[in-house]
Design a protein around this motif. Structure first.
Motif, PDB file in Angstrom:
ATOM      1  N   ASP A 217     -28.483  67.829   5.906  1.00  0.00           N
ATOM      2  CA  ASP A 217     -28.259  67.399   7.285  1.00  0.00           C
ATOM      3  C   ASP A 217     -28.522  65.912   7.486  1.00  0.00           C
ATOM      4  O   ASP A 217     -27.778  65.230   8.199  1.00  0.00           O
ATOM      5  CB  ASP A 217     -29.148  68.212   8.228  1.00  0.00           C
ATOM      6  N   ASP A 218     -29.618  65.392   6.861  1.00  0.00           N
ATOM      7  CA  ASP A 218     -29.925  63.977   7.065  1.00  0.00           C
ATOM      8  C   ASP A 218     -28.850  63.090   6.439  1.00  0.00           C
ATOM      9  O   ASP A 218     -28.493  62.031   6.975  1.00  0.00           O
ATOM     10  CB  ASP A 218     -31.316  63.629   6.530  1.00  0.00           C
ATOM     11  N   ASN A 219     -28.278  63.543   5.305  1.00  0.00           N
ATOM     12  CA  ASN A 219     -27.197  62.771   4.689  1.00  0.00           C
ATOM     13  C   ASN A 219     -25.922  62.822   5.519  1.00  0.00           C
ATOM     14  O   ASN A 219     -25.157  61.851   5.574  1.00  0.00           O
ATOM     15  CB  ASN A 219     -26.924  63.287   3.277  1.00  0.00           C
ATOM     16  N   LYS A 220     -25.672  63.964   6.171  1.00  0.00           N
ATOM     17  CA  LYS A 220     -24.516  64.060   7.068  1.00  0.00           C
ATOM     18  C   LYS A 220     -24.609  63.023   8.181  1.00  0.00           C
ATOM     19  O   LYS A 220     -23.625  62.375   8.537  1.00  0.00           O
ATOM     20  CB  LYS A 220     -24.428  65.457   7.674  1.00  0.00           C
ATOM     21  N   GLU A 221     -25.804  62.872   8.723  1.00  0.00           N
ATOM     22  CA  GLU A 221     -25.989  61.907   9.808  1.00  0.00           C
ATOM     23  C   GLU A 221     -25.787  60.481   9.304  1.00  0.00           C
ATOM     24  O   GLU A 221     -25.162  59.655   9.981  1.00  0.00           O
ATOM     25  CB  GLU A 221     -27.385  62.063  10.412  1.00  0.00           C
ATOM     26  N   LEU A 222     -26.318  60.180   8.095  1.00  0.00           N
ATOM     27  CA  LEU A 222     -26.131  58.841   7.532  1.00  0.00           C
ATOM     28  C   LEU A 222     -24.651  58.557   7.274  1.00  0.00           C
ATOM     29  O   LEU A 222     -24.166  57.453   7.510  1.00  0.00           O
ATOM     30  CB  LEU A 222     -26.930  58.719   6.228  1.00  0.00           C
ATOM     31  N   ILE A 223     -23.936  59.575   6.764  1.00  0.00           N
ATOM     32  CA  ILE A 223     -22.500  59.413   6.516  1.00  0.00           C
ATOM     33  C   ILE A 223     -21.762  59.164   7.819  1.00  0.00           C
ATOM     34  O   ILE A 223     -20.877  58.304   7.904  1.00  0.00           O
ATOM     35  CB  ILE A 223     -21.948  60.666   5.805  1.00  0.00           C
ATOM     36  N   LYS A 224     -22.130  59.911   8.855  1.00  0.00           N
ATOM     37  CA  LYS A 224     -21.472  59.740  10.155  1.00  0.00           C
ATOM     38  C   LYS A 224     -21.675  58.328  10.689  1.00  0.00           C
ATOM     39  O   LYS A 224     -20.733  57.682  11.162  1.00  0.00           O
ATOM     40  CB  LYS A 224     -22.009  60.751  11.157  1.00  0.00           C
ATOM     41  N   ARG A 225     -22.909  57.846  10.615  1.00  0.00           N
ATOM     42  CA  ARG A 225     -23.192  56.504  11.133  1.00  0.00           C
ATOM     43  C   ARG A 225     -22.416  55.435  10.357  1.00  0.00           C
ATOM     44  O   ARG A 225     -21.825  54.529  10.955  1.00  0.00           O
ATOM     45  CB  ARG A 225     -24.693  56.220  11.038  1.00  0.00           C
ATOM     46  N   ALA A 226     -22.411  55.575   9.032  1.00  0.00           N
ATOM     47  CA  ALA A 226     -21.724  54.582   8.203  1.00  0.00           C
ATOM     48  C   ALA A 226     -20.211  54.649   8.415  1.00  0.00           C
ATOM     49  O   ALA A 226     -19.535  53.612   8.480  1.00  0.00           O
ATOM     50  CB  ALA A 226     -22.066  54.806   6.735  1.00  0.00           C
ATOM     51  N   ALA A 227     -19.666  55.861   8.545  1.00  0.00           N
ATOM     52  CA  ALA A 227     -18.225  56.008   8.760  1.00  0.00           C
ATOM     53  C   ALA A 227     -17.814  55.444  10.105  1.00  0.00           C
ATOM     54  O   ALA A 227     -16.783  54.764  10.232  1.00  0.00           O
ATOM     55  CB  ALA A 227     -17.837  57.488   8.665  1.00  0.00           C
ATOM     56  N   ASP A 228     -18.619  55.717  11.156  1.00  0.00           N
ATOM     57  CA  ASP A 228     -18.333  55.171  12.477  1.00  0.00           C
ATOM     58  C   ASP A 228     -18.372  53.645  12.456  1.00  0.00           C
ATOM     59  O   ASP A 228     -17.533  52.982  13.084  1.00  0.00           O
ATOM     60  CB  ASP A 228     -19.349  55.700  13.499  1.00  0.00           C
ATOM     61  N   ARG A 230     -17.742  51.691   9.915  1.00  0.00           N
ATOM     62  CA  ARG A 230     -16.594  51.161   9.162  1.00  0.00           C
ATOM     63  C   ARG A 230     -15.264  51.524   9.805  1.00  0.00           C
ATOM     64  O   ARG A 230     -14.227  50.965   9.451  1.00  0.00           O
ATOM     65  CB  ARG A 230     -16.602  51.702   7.731  1.00  0.00           C
ATOM     66  N   GLY A 231     -15.299  52.501  10.709  1.00  0.00           N
ATOM     67  CA  GLY A 231     -14.059  52.953  11.330  1.00  0.00           C
ATOM     68  C   GLY A 231     -13.191  53.765  10.399  1.00  0.00           C
ATOM     69  O   GLY A 231     -11.957  53.688  10.452  1.00  0.00           O
ATOM     70  N   VAL A 232     -13.819  54.562   9.525  1.00  0.00           N
ATOM     71  CA  VAL A 232     -13.079  55.409   8.597  1.00  0.00           C
ATOM     72  C   VAL A 232     -13.513  56.857   8.787  1.00  0.00           C
ATOM     73  O   VAL A 232     -14.540  57.147   9.404  1.00  0.00           O
ATOM     74  CB  VAL A 232     -13.317  54.989   7.124  1.00  0.00           C
ATOM     75  N   ASP A 236     -13.337  60.345   3.863  1.00  0.00           N
ATOM     76  CA  ASP A 236     -12.873  59.176   3.115  1.00  0.00           C
ATOM     77  C   ASP A 236     -14.058  58.358   2.605  1.00  0.00           C
ATOM     78  O   ASP A 236     -14.052  57.886   1.461  1.00  0.00           O
ATOM     79  CB  ASP A 236     -11.981  58.293   3.994  1.00  0.00           C
ATOM     80  N   LEU A 237     -15.074  58.209   3.443  1.00  0.00           N
ATOM     81  CA  LEU A 237     -16.241  57.436   3.044  1.00  0.00           C
ATOM     82  C   LEU A 237     -16.980  58.113   1.889  1.00  0.00           C
ATOM     83  O   LEU A 237     -17.390  57.453   0.936  1.00  0.00           O
ATOM     84  CB  LEU A 237     -17.191  57.246   4.228  1.00  0.00           C
ATOM     85  N   VAL A 238     -17.145  59.428   1.966  1.00  0.00           N
ATOM     86  CA  VAL A 238     -17.815  60.163   0.884  1.00  0.00           C
ATOM     87  C   VAL A 238     -17.068  59.962  -0.426  1.00  0.00           C
ATOM     88  O   VAL A 238     -17.675  59.729  -1.479  1.00  0.00           O
ATOM     89  CB  VAL A 238     -17.914  61.659   1.227  1.00  0.00           C
ATOM     90  N   ASN A 239     -15.736  60.028  -0.387  1.00  0.00           N
ATOM     91  CA  ASN A 239     -14.949  59.837  -1.611  1.00  0.00           C
ATOM     92  C   ASN A 239     -15.055  58.409  -2.131  1.00  0.00           C
ATOM     93  O   ASN A 239     -15.086  58.186  -3.346  1.00  0.00           O
ATOM     94  CB  ASN A 239     -13.489  60.209  -1.355  1.00  0.00           C
TER      95      ASN A 239
END
Length: 249
Positions: A217-228, A230-232, A236-239
């Motif tokens: 869950d904590d990684n999901k939140e970090l991915i969401k913040r980073a993707a938002d 970058r606007g991607v 796509d960001l995980v890949n």
């Protein structure tokens, strides 16, 4: 590999007055019924009921726009008239009608359908069923467990499933079958619908080789913040992160 026959697209303005004679309508329906390739007489009856709902008497083509509720009601009305209960597999029959039977002119937009032309595409090889001996052998091979979640008979009811769907050129060979519980079968069916990713590396098709990935869950939140930022898209960001990581190793 051929593309899926999922017939998605914009619906057209229905032609509420006939542009074909009633004789032409009856002839088309009769020819459609005569040309069904399904080995199941029961399925053929449901295909006929659905087609008649999509082209009712007194209506032209493009036909009326029907919701999923309308399609289900047409099939259930047929069953009620024969003293039977509501039918569970209406939209499996619909997918077969568009797929194996070639009625790709039935288009879908959201949860609404429409017969847009009288064209019938090339039909596929009929959907096969495993024989009792093959089904027993397959379940024994998997230890009487669901290939995906591991739930075991008799706690769940297992059903045979094509690993690579027929809509993606999956074969009827025994090696392309696996036992799935009802829940996993439904989830896989929804996940496969319209999917164009490679089946041979899919966790639904080959769960023993390609496990479903679980992200904390904590990684999901970090991915969401980073993707938002970058606007991607998050996937796509995980890949991107994974490619960068493995390119460095």
């Amino acid at each position: 590999m051929s593309k899926s026959r999922a017939s998605k697209g914009f619906l057209l303005t229905p032609r509420v007055t006939p542009n074909e004679s009633e004789a032409r309508r009856e002839k088309w329906l009769a020819e459609a019924e005569a040309g069904f390739v399904s080995p199941s007489a029961t399925n053929k009856l449901y295909y006929s009921v659905i087609l008649k709902a999509f082209w009712p008497a007194g209506h032209g083509i493009p036909g009326p726009v029907l919701t999923e509720k309308d399609v289900r009601a047409a099939v259930d009305a047929f069953r009620f008239a024969n003293g039977e209960q509501p039918y569970k597999d209406v939209f499996r029959r619909m997918r077969e009608l568009q797929g194996e039977e070639g009625f790709t002119s039935i288009r879908k937009e959201g949860n609404r359908y429409q017969l847009q032309s009288l064209d019938v595409s090339q039909k596929r090889e009929p959907r096969a069923k495993l024989g009792k001996a093959e089904w027993k052998k397959l379940k024994e091979q998997y230890g009487y467990k669901c290939a995906s979640c591991g739930a075991q008979e008799p706690d769940v009811k297992l059903s045979p499933d094509h690993k690579i769907p027929r809509s993606r050129n999956g074969s009827n060979d025994l090696g392309n079958w696996q036992p799935l519980c009802e829940q996993c079968n439904n989830i896989k069916s929804n996940a496969c619908r319209g999917c164009l990713l490679i089946c041979n590396v899919c966790s639904w098709a080959f769960p023993d080789e390609y496990k479903q990935l679980v992200i904390a869950d904590d990684n999901k939140e970090l991915i969401k913040r980073a993707a938002d930022k970058r606007g991607v898209a998050q996937s796509d960001l995980v890949n991107i992160i994974l490619r960068d990581h493995f390119n460095k190793t």
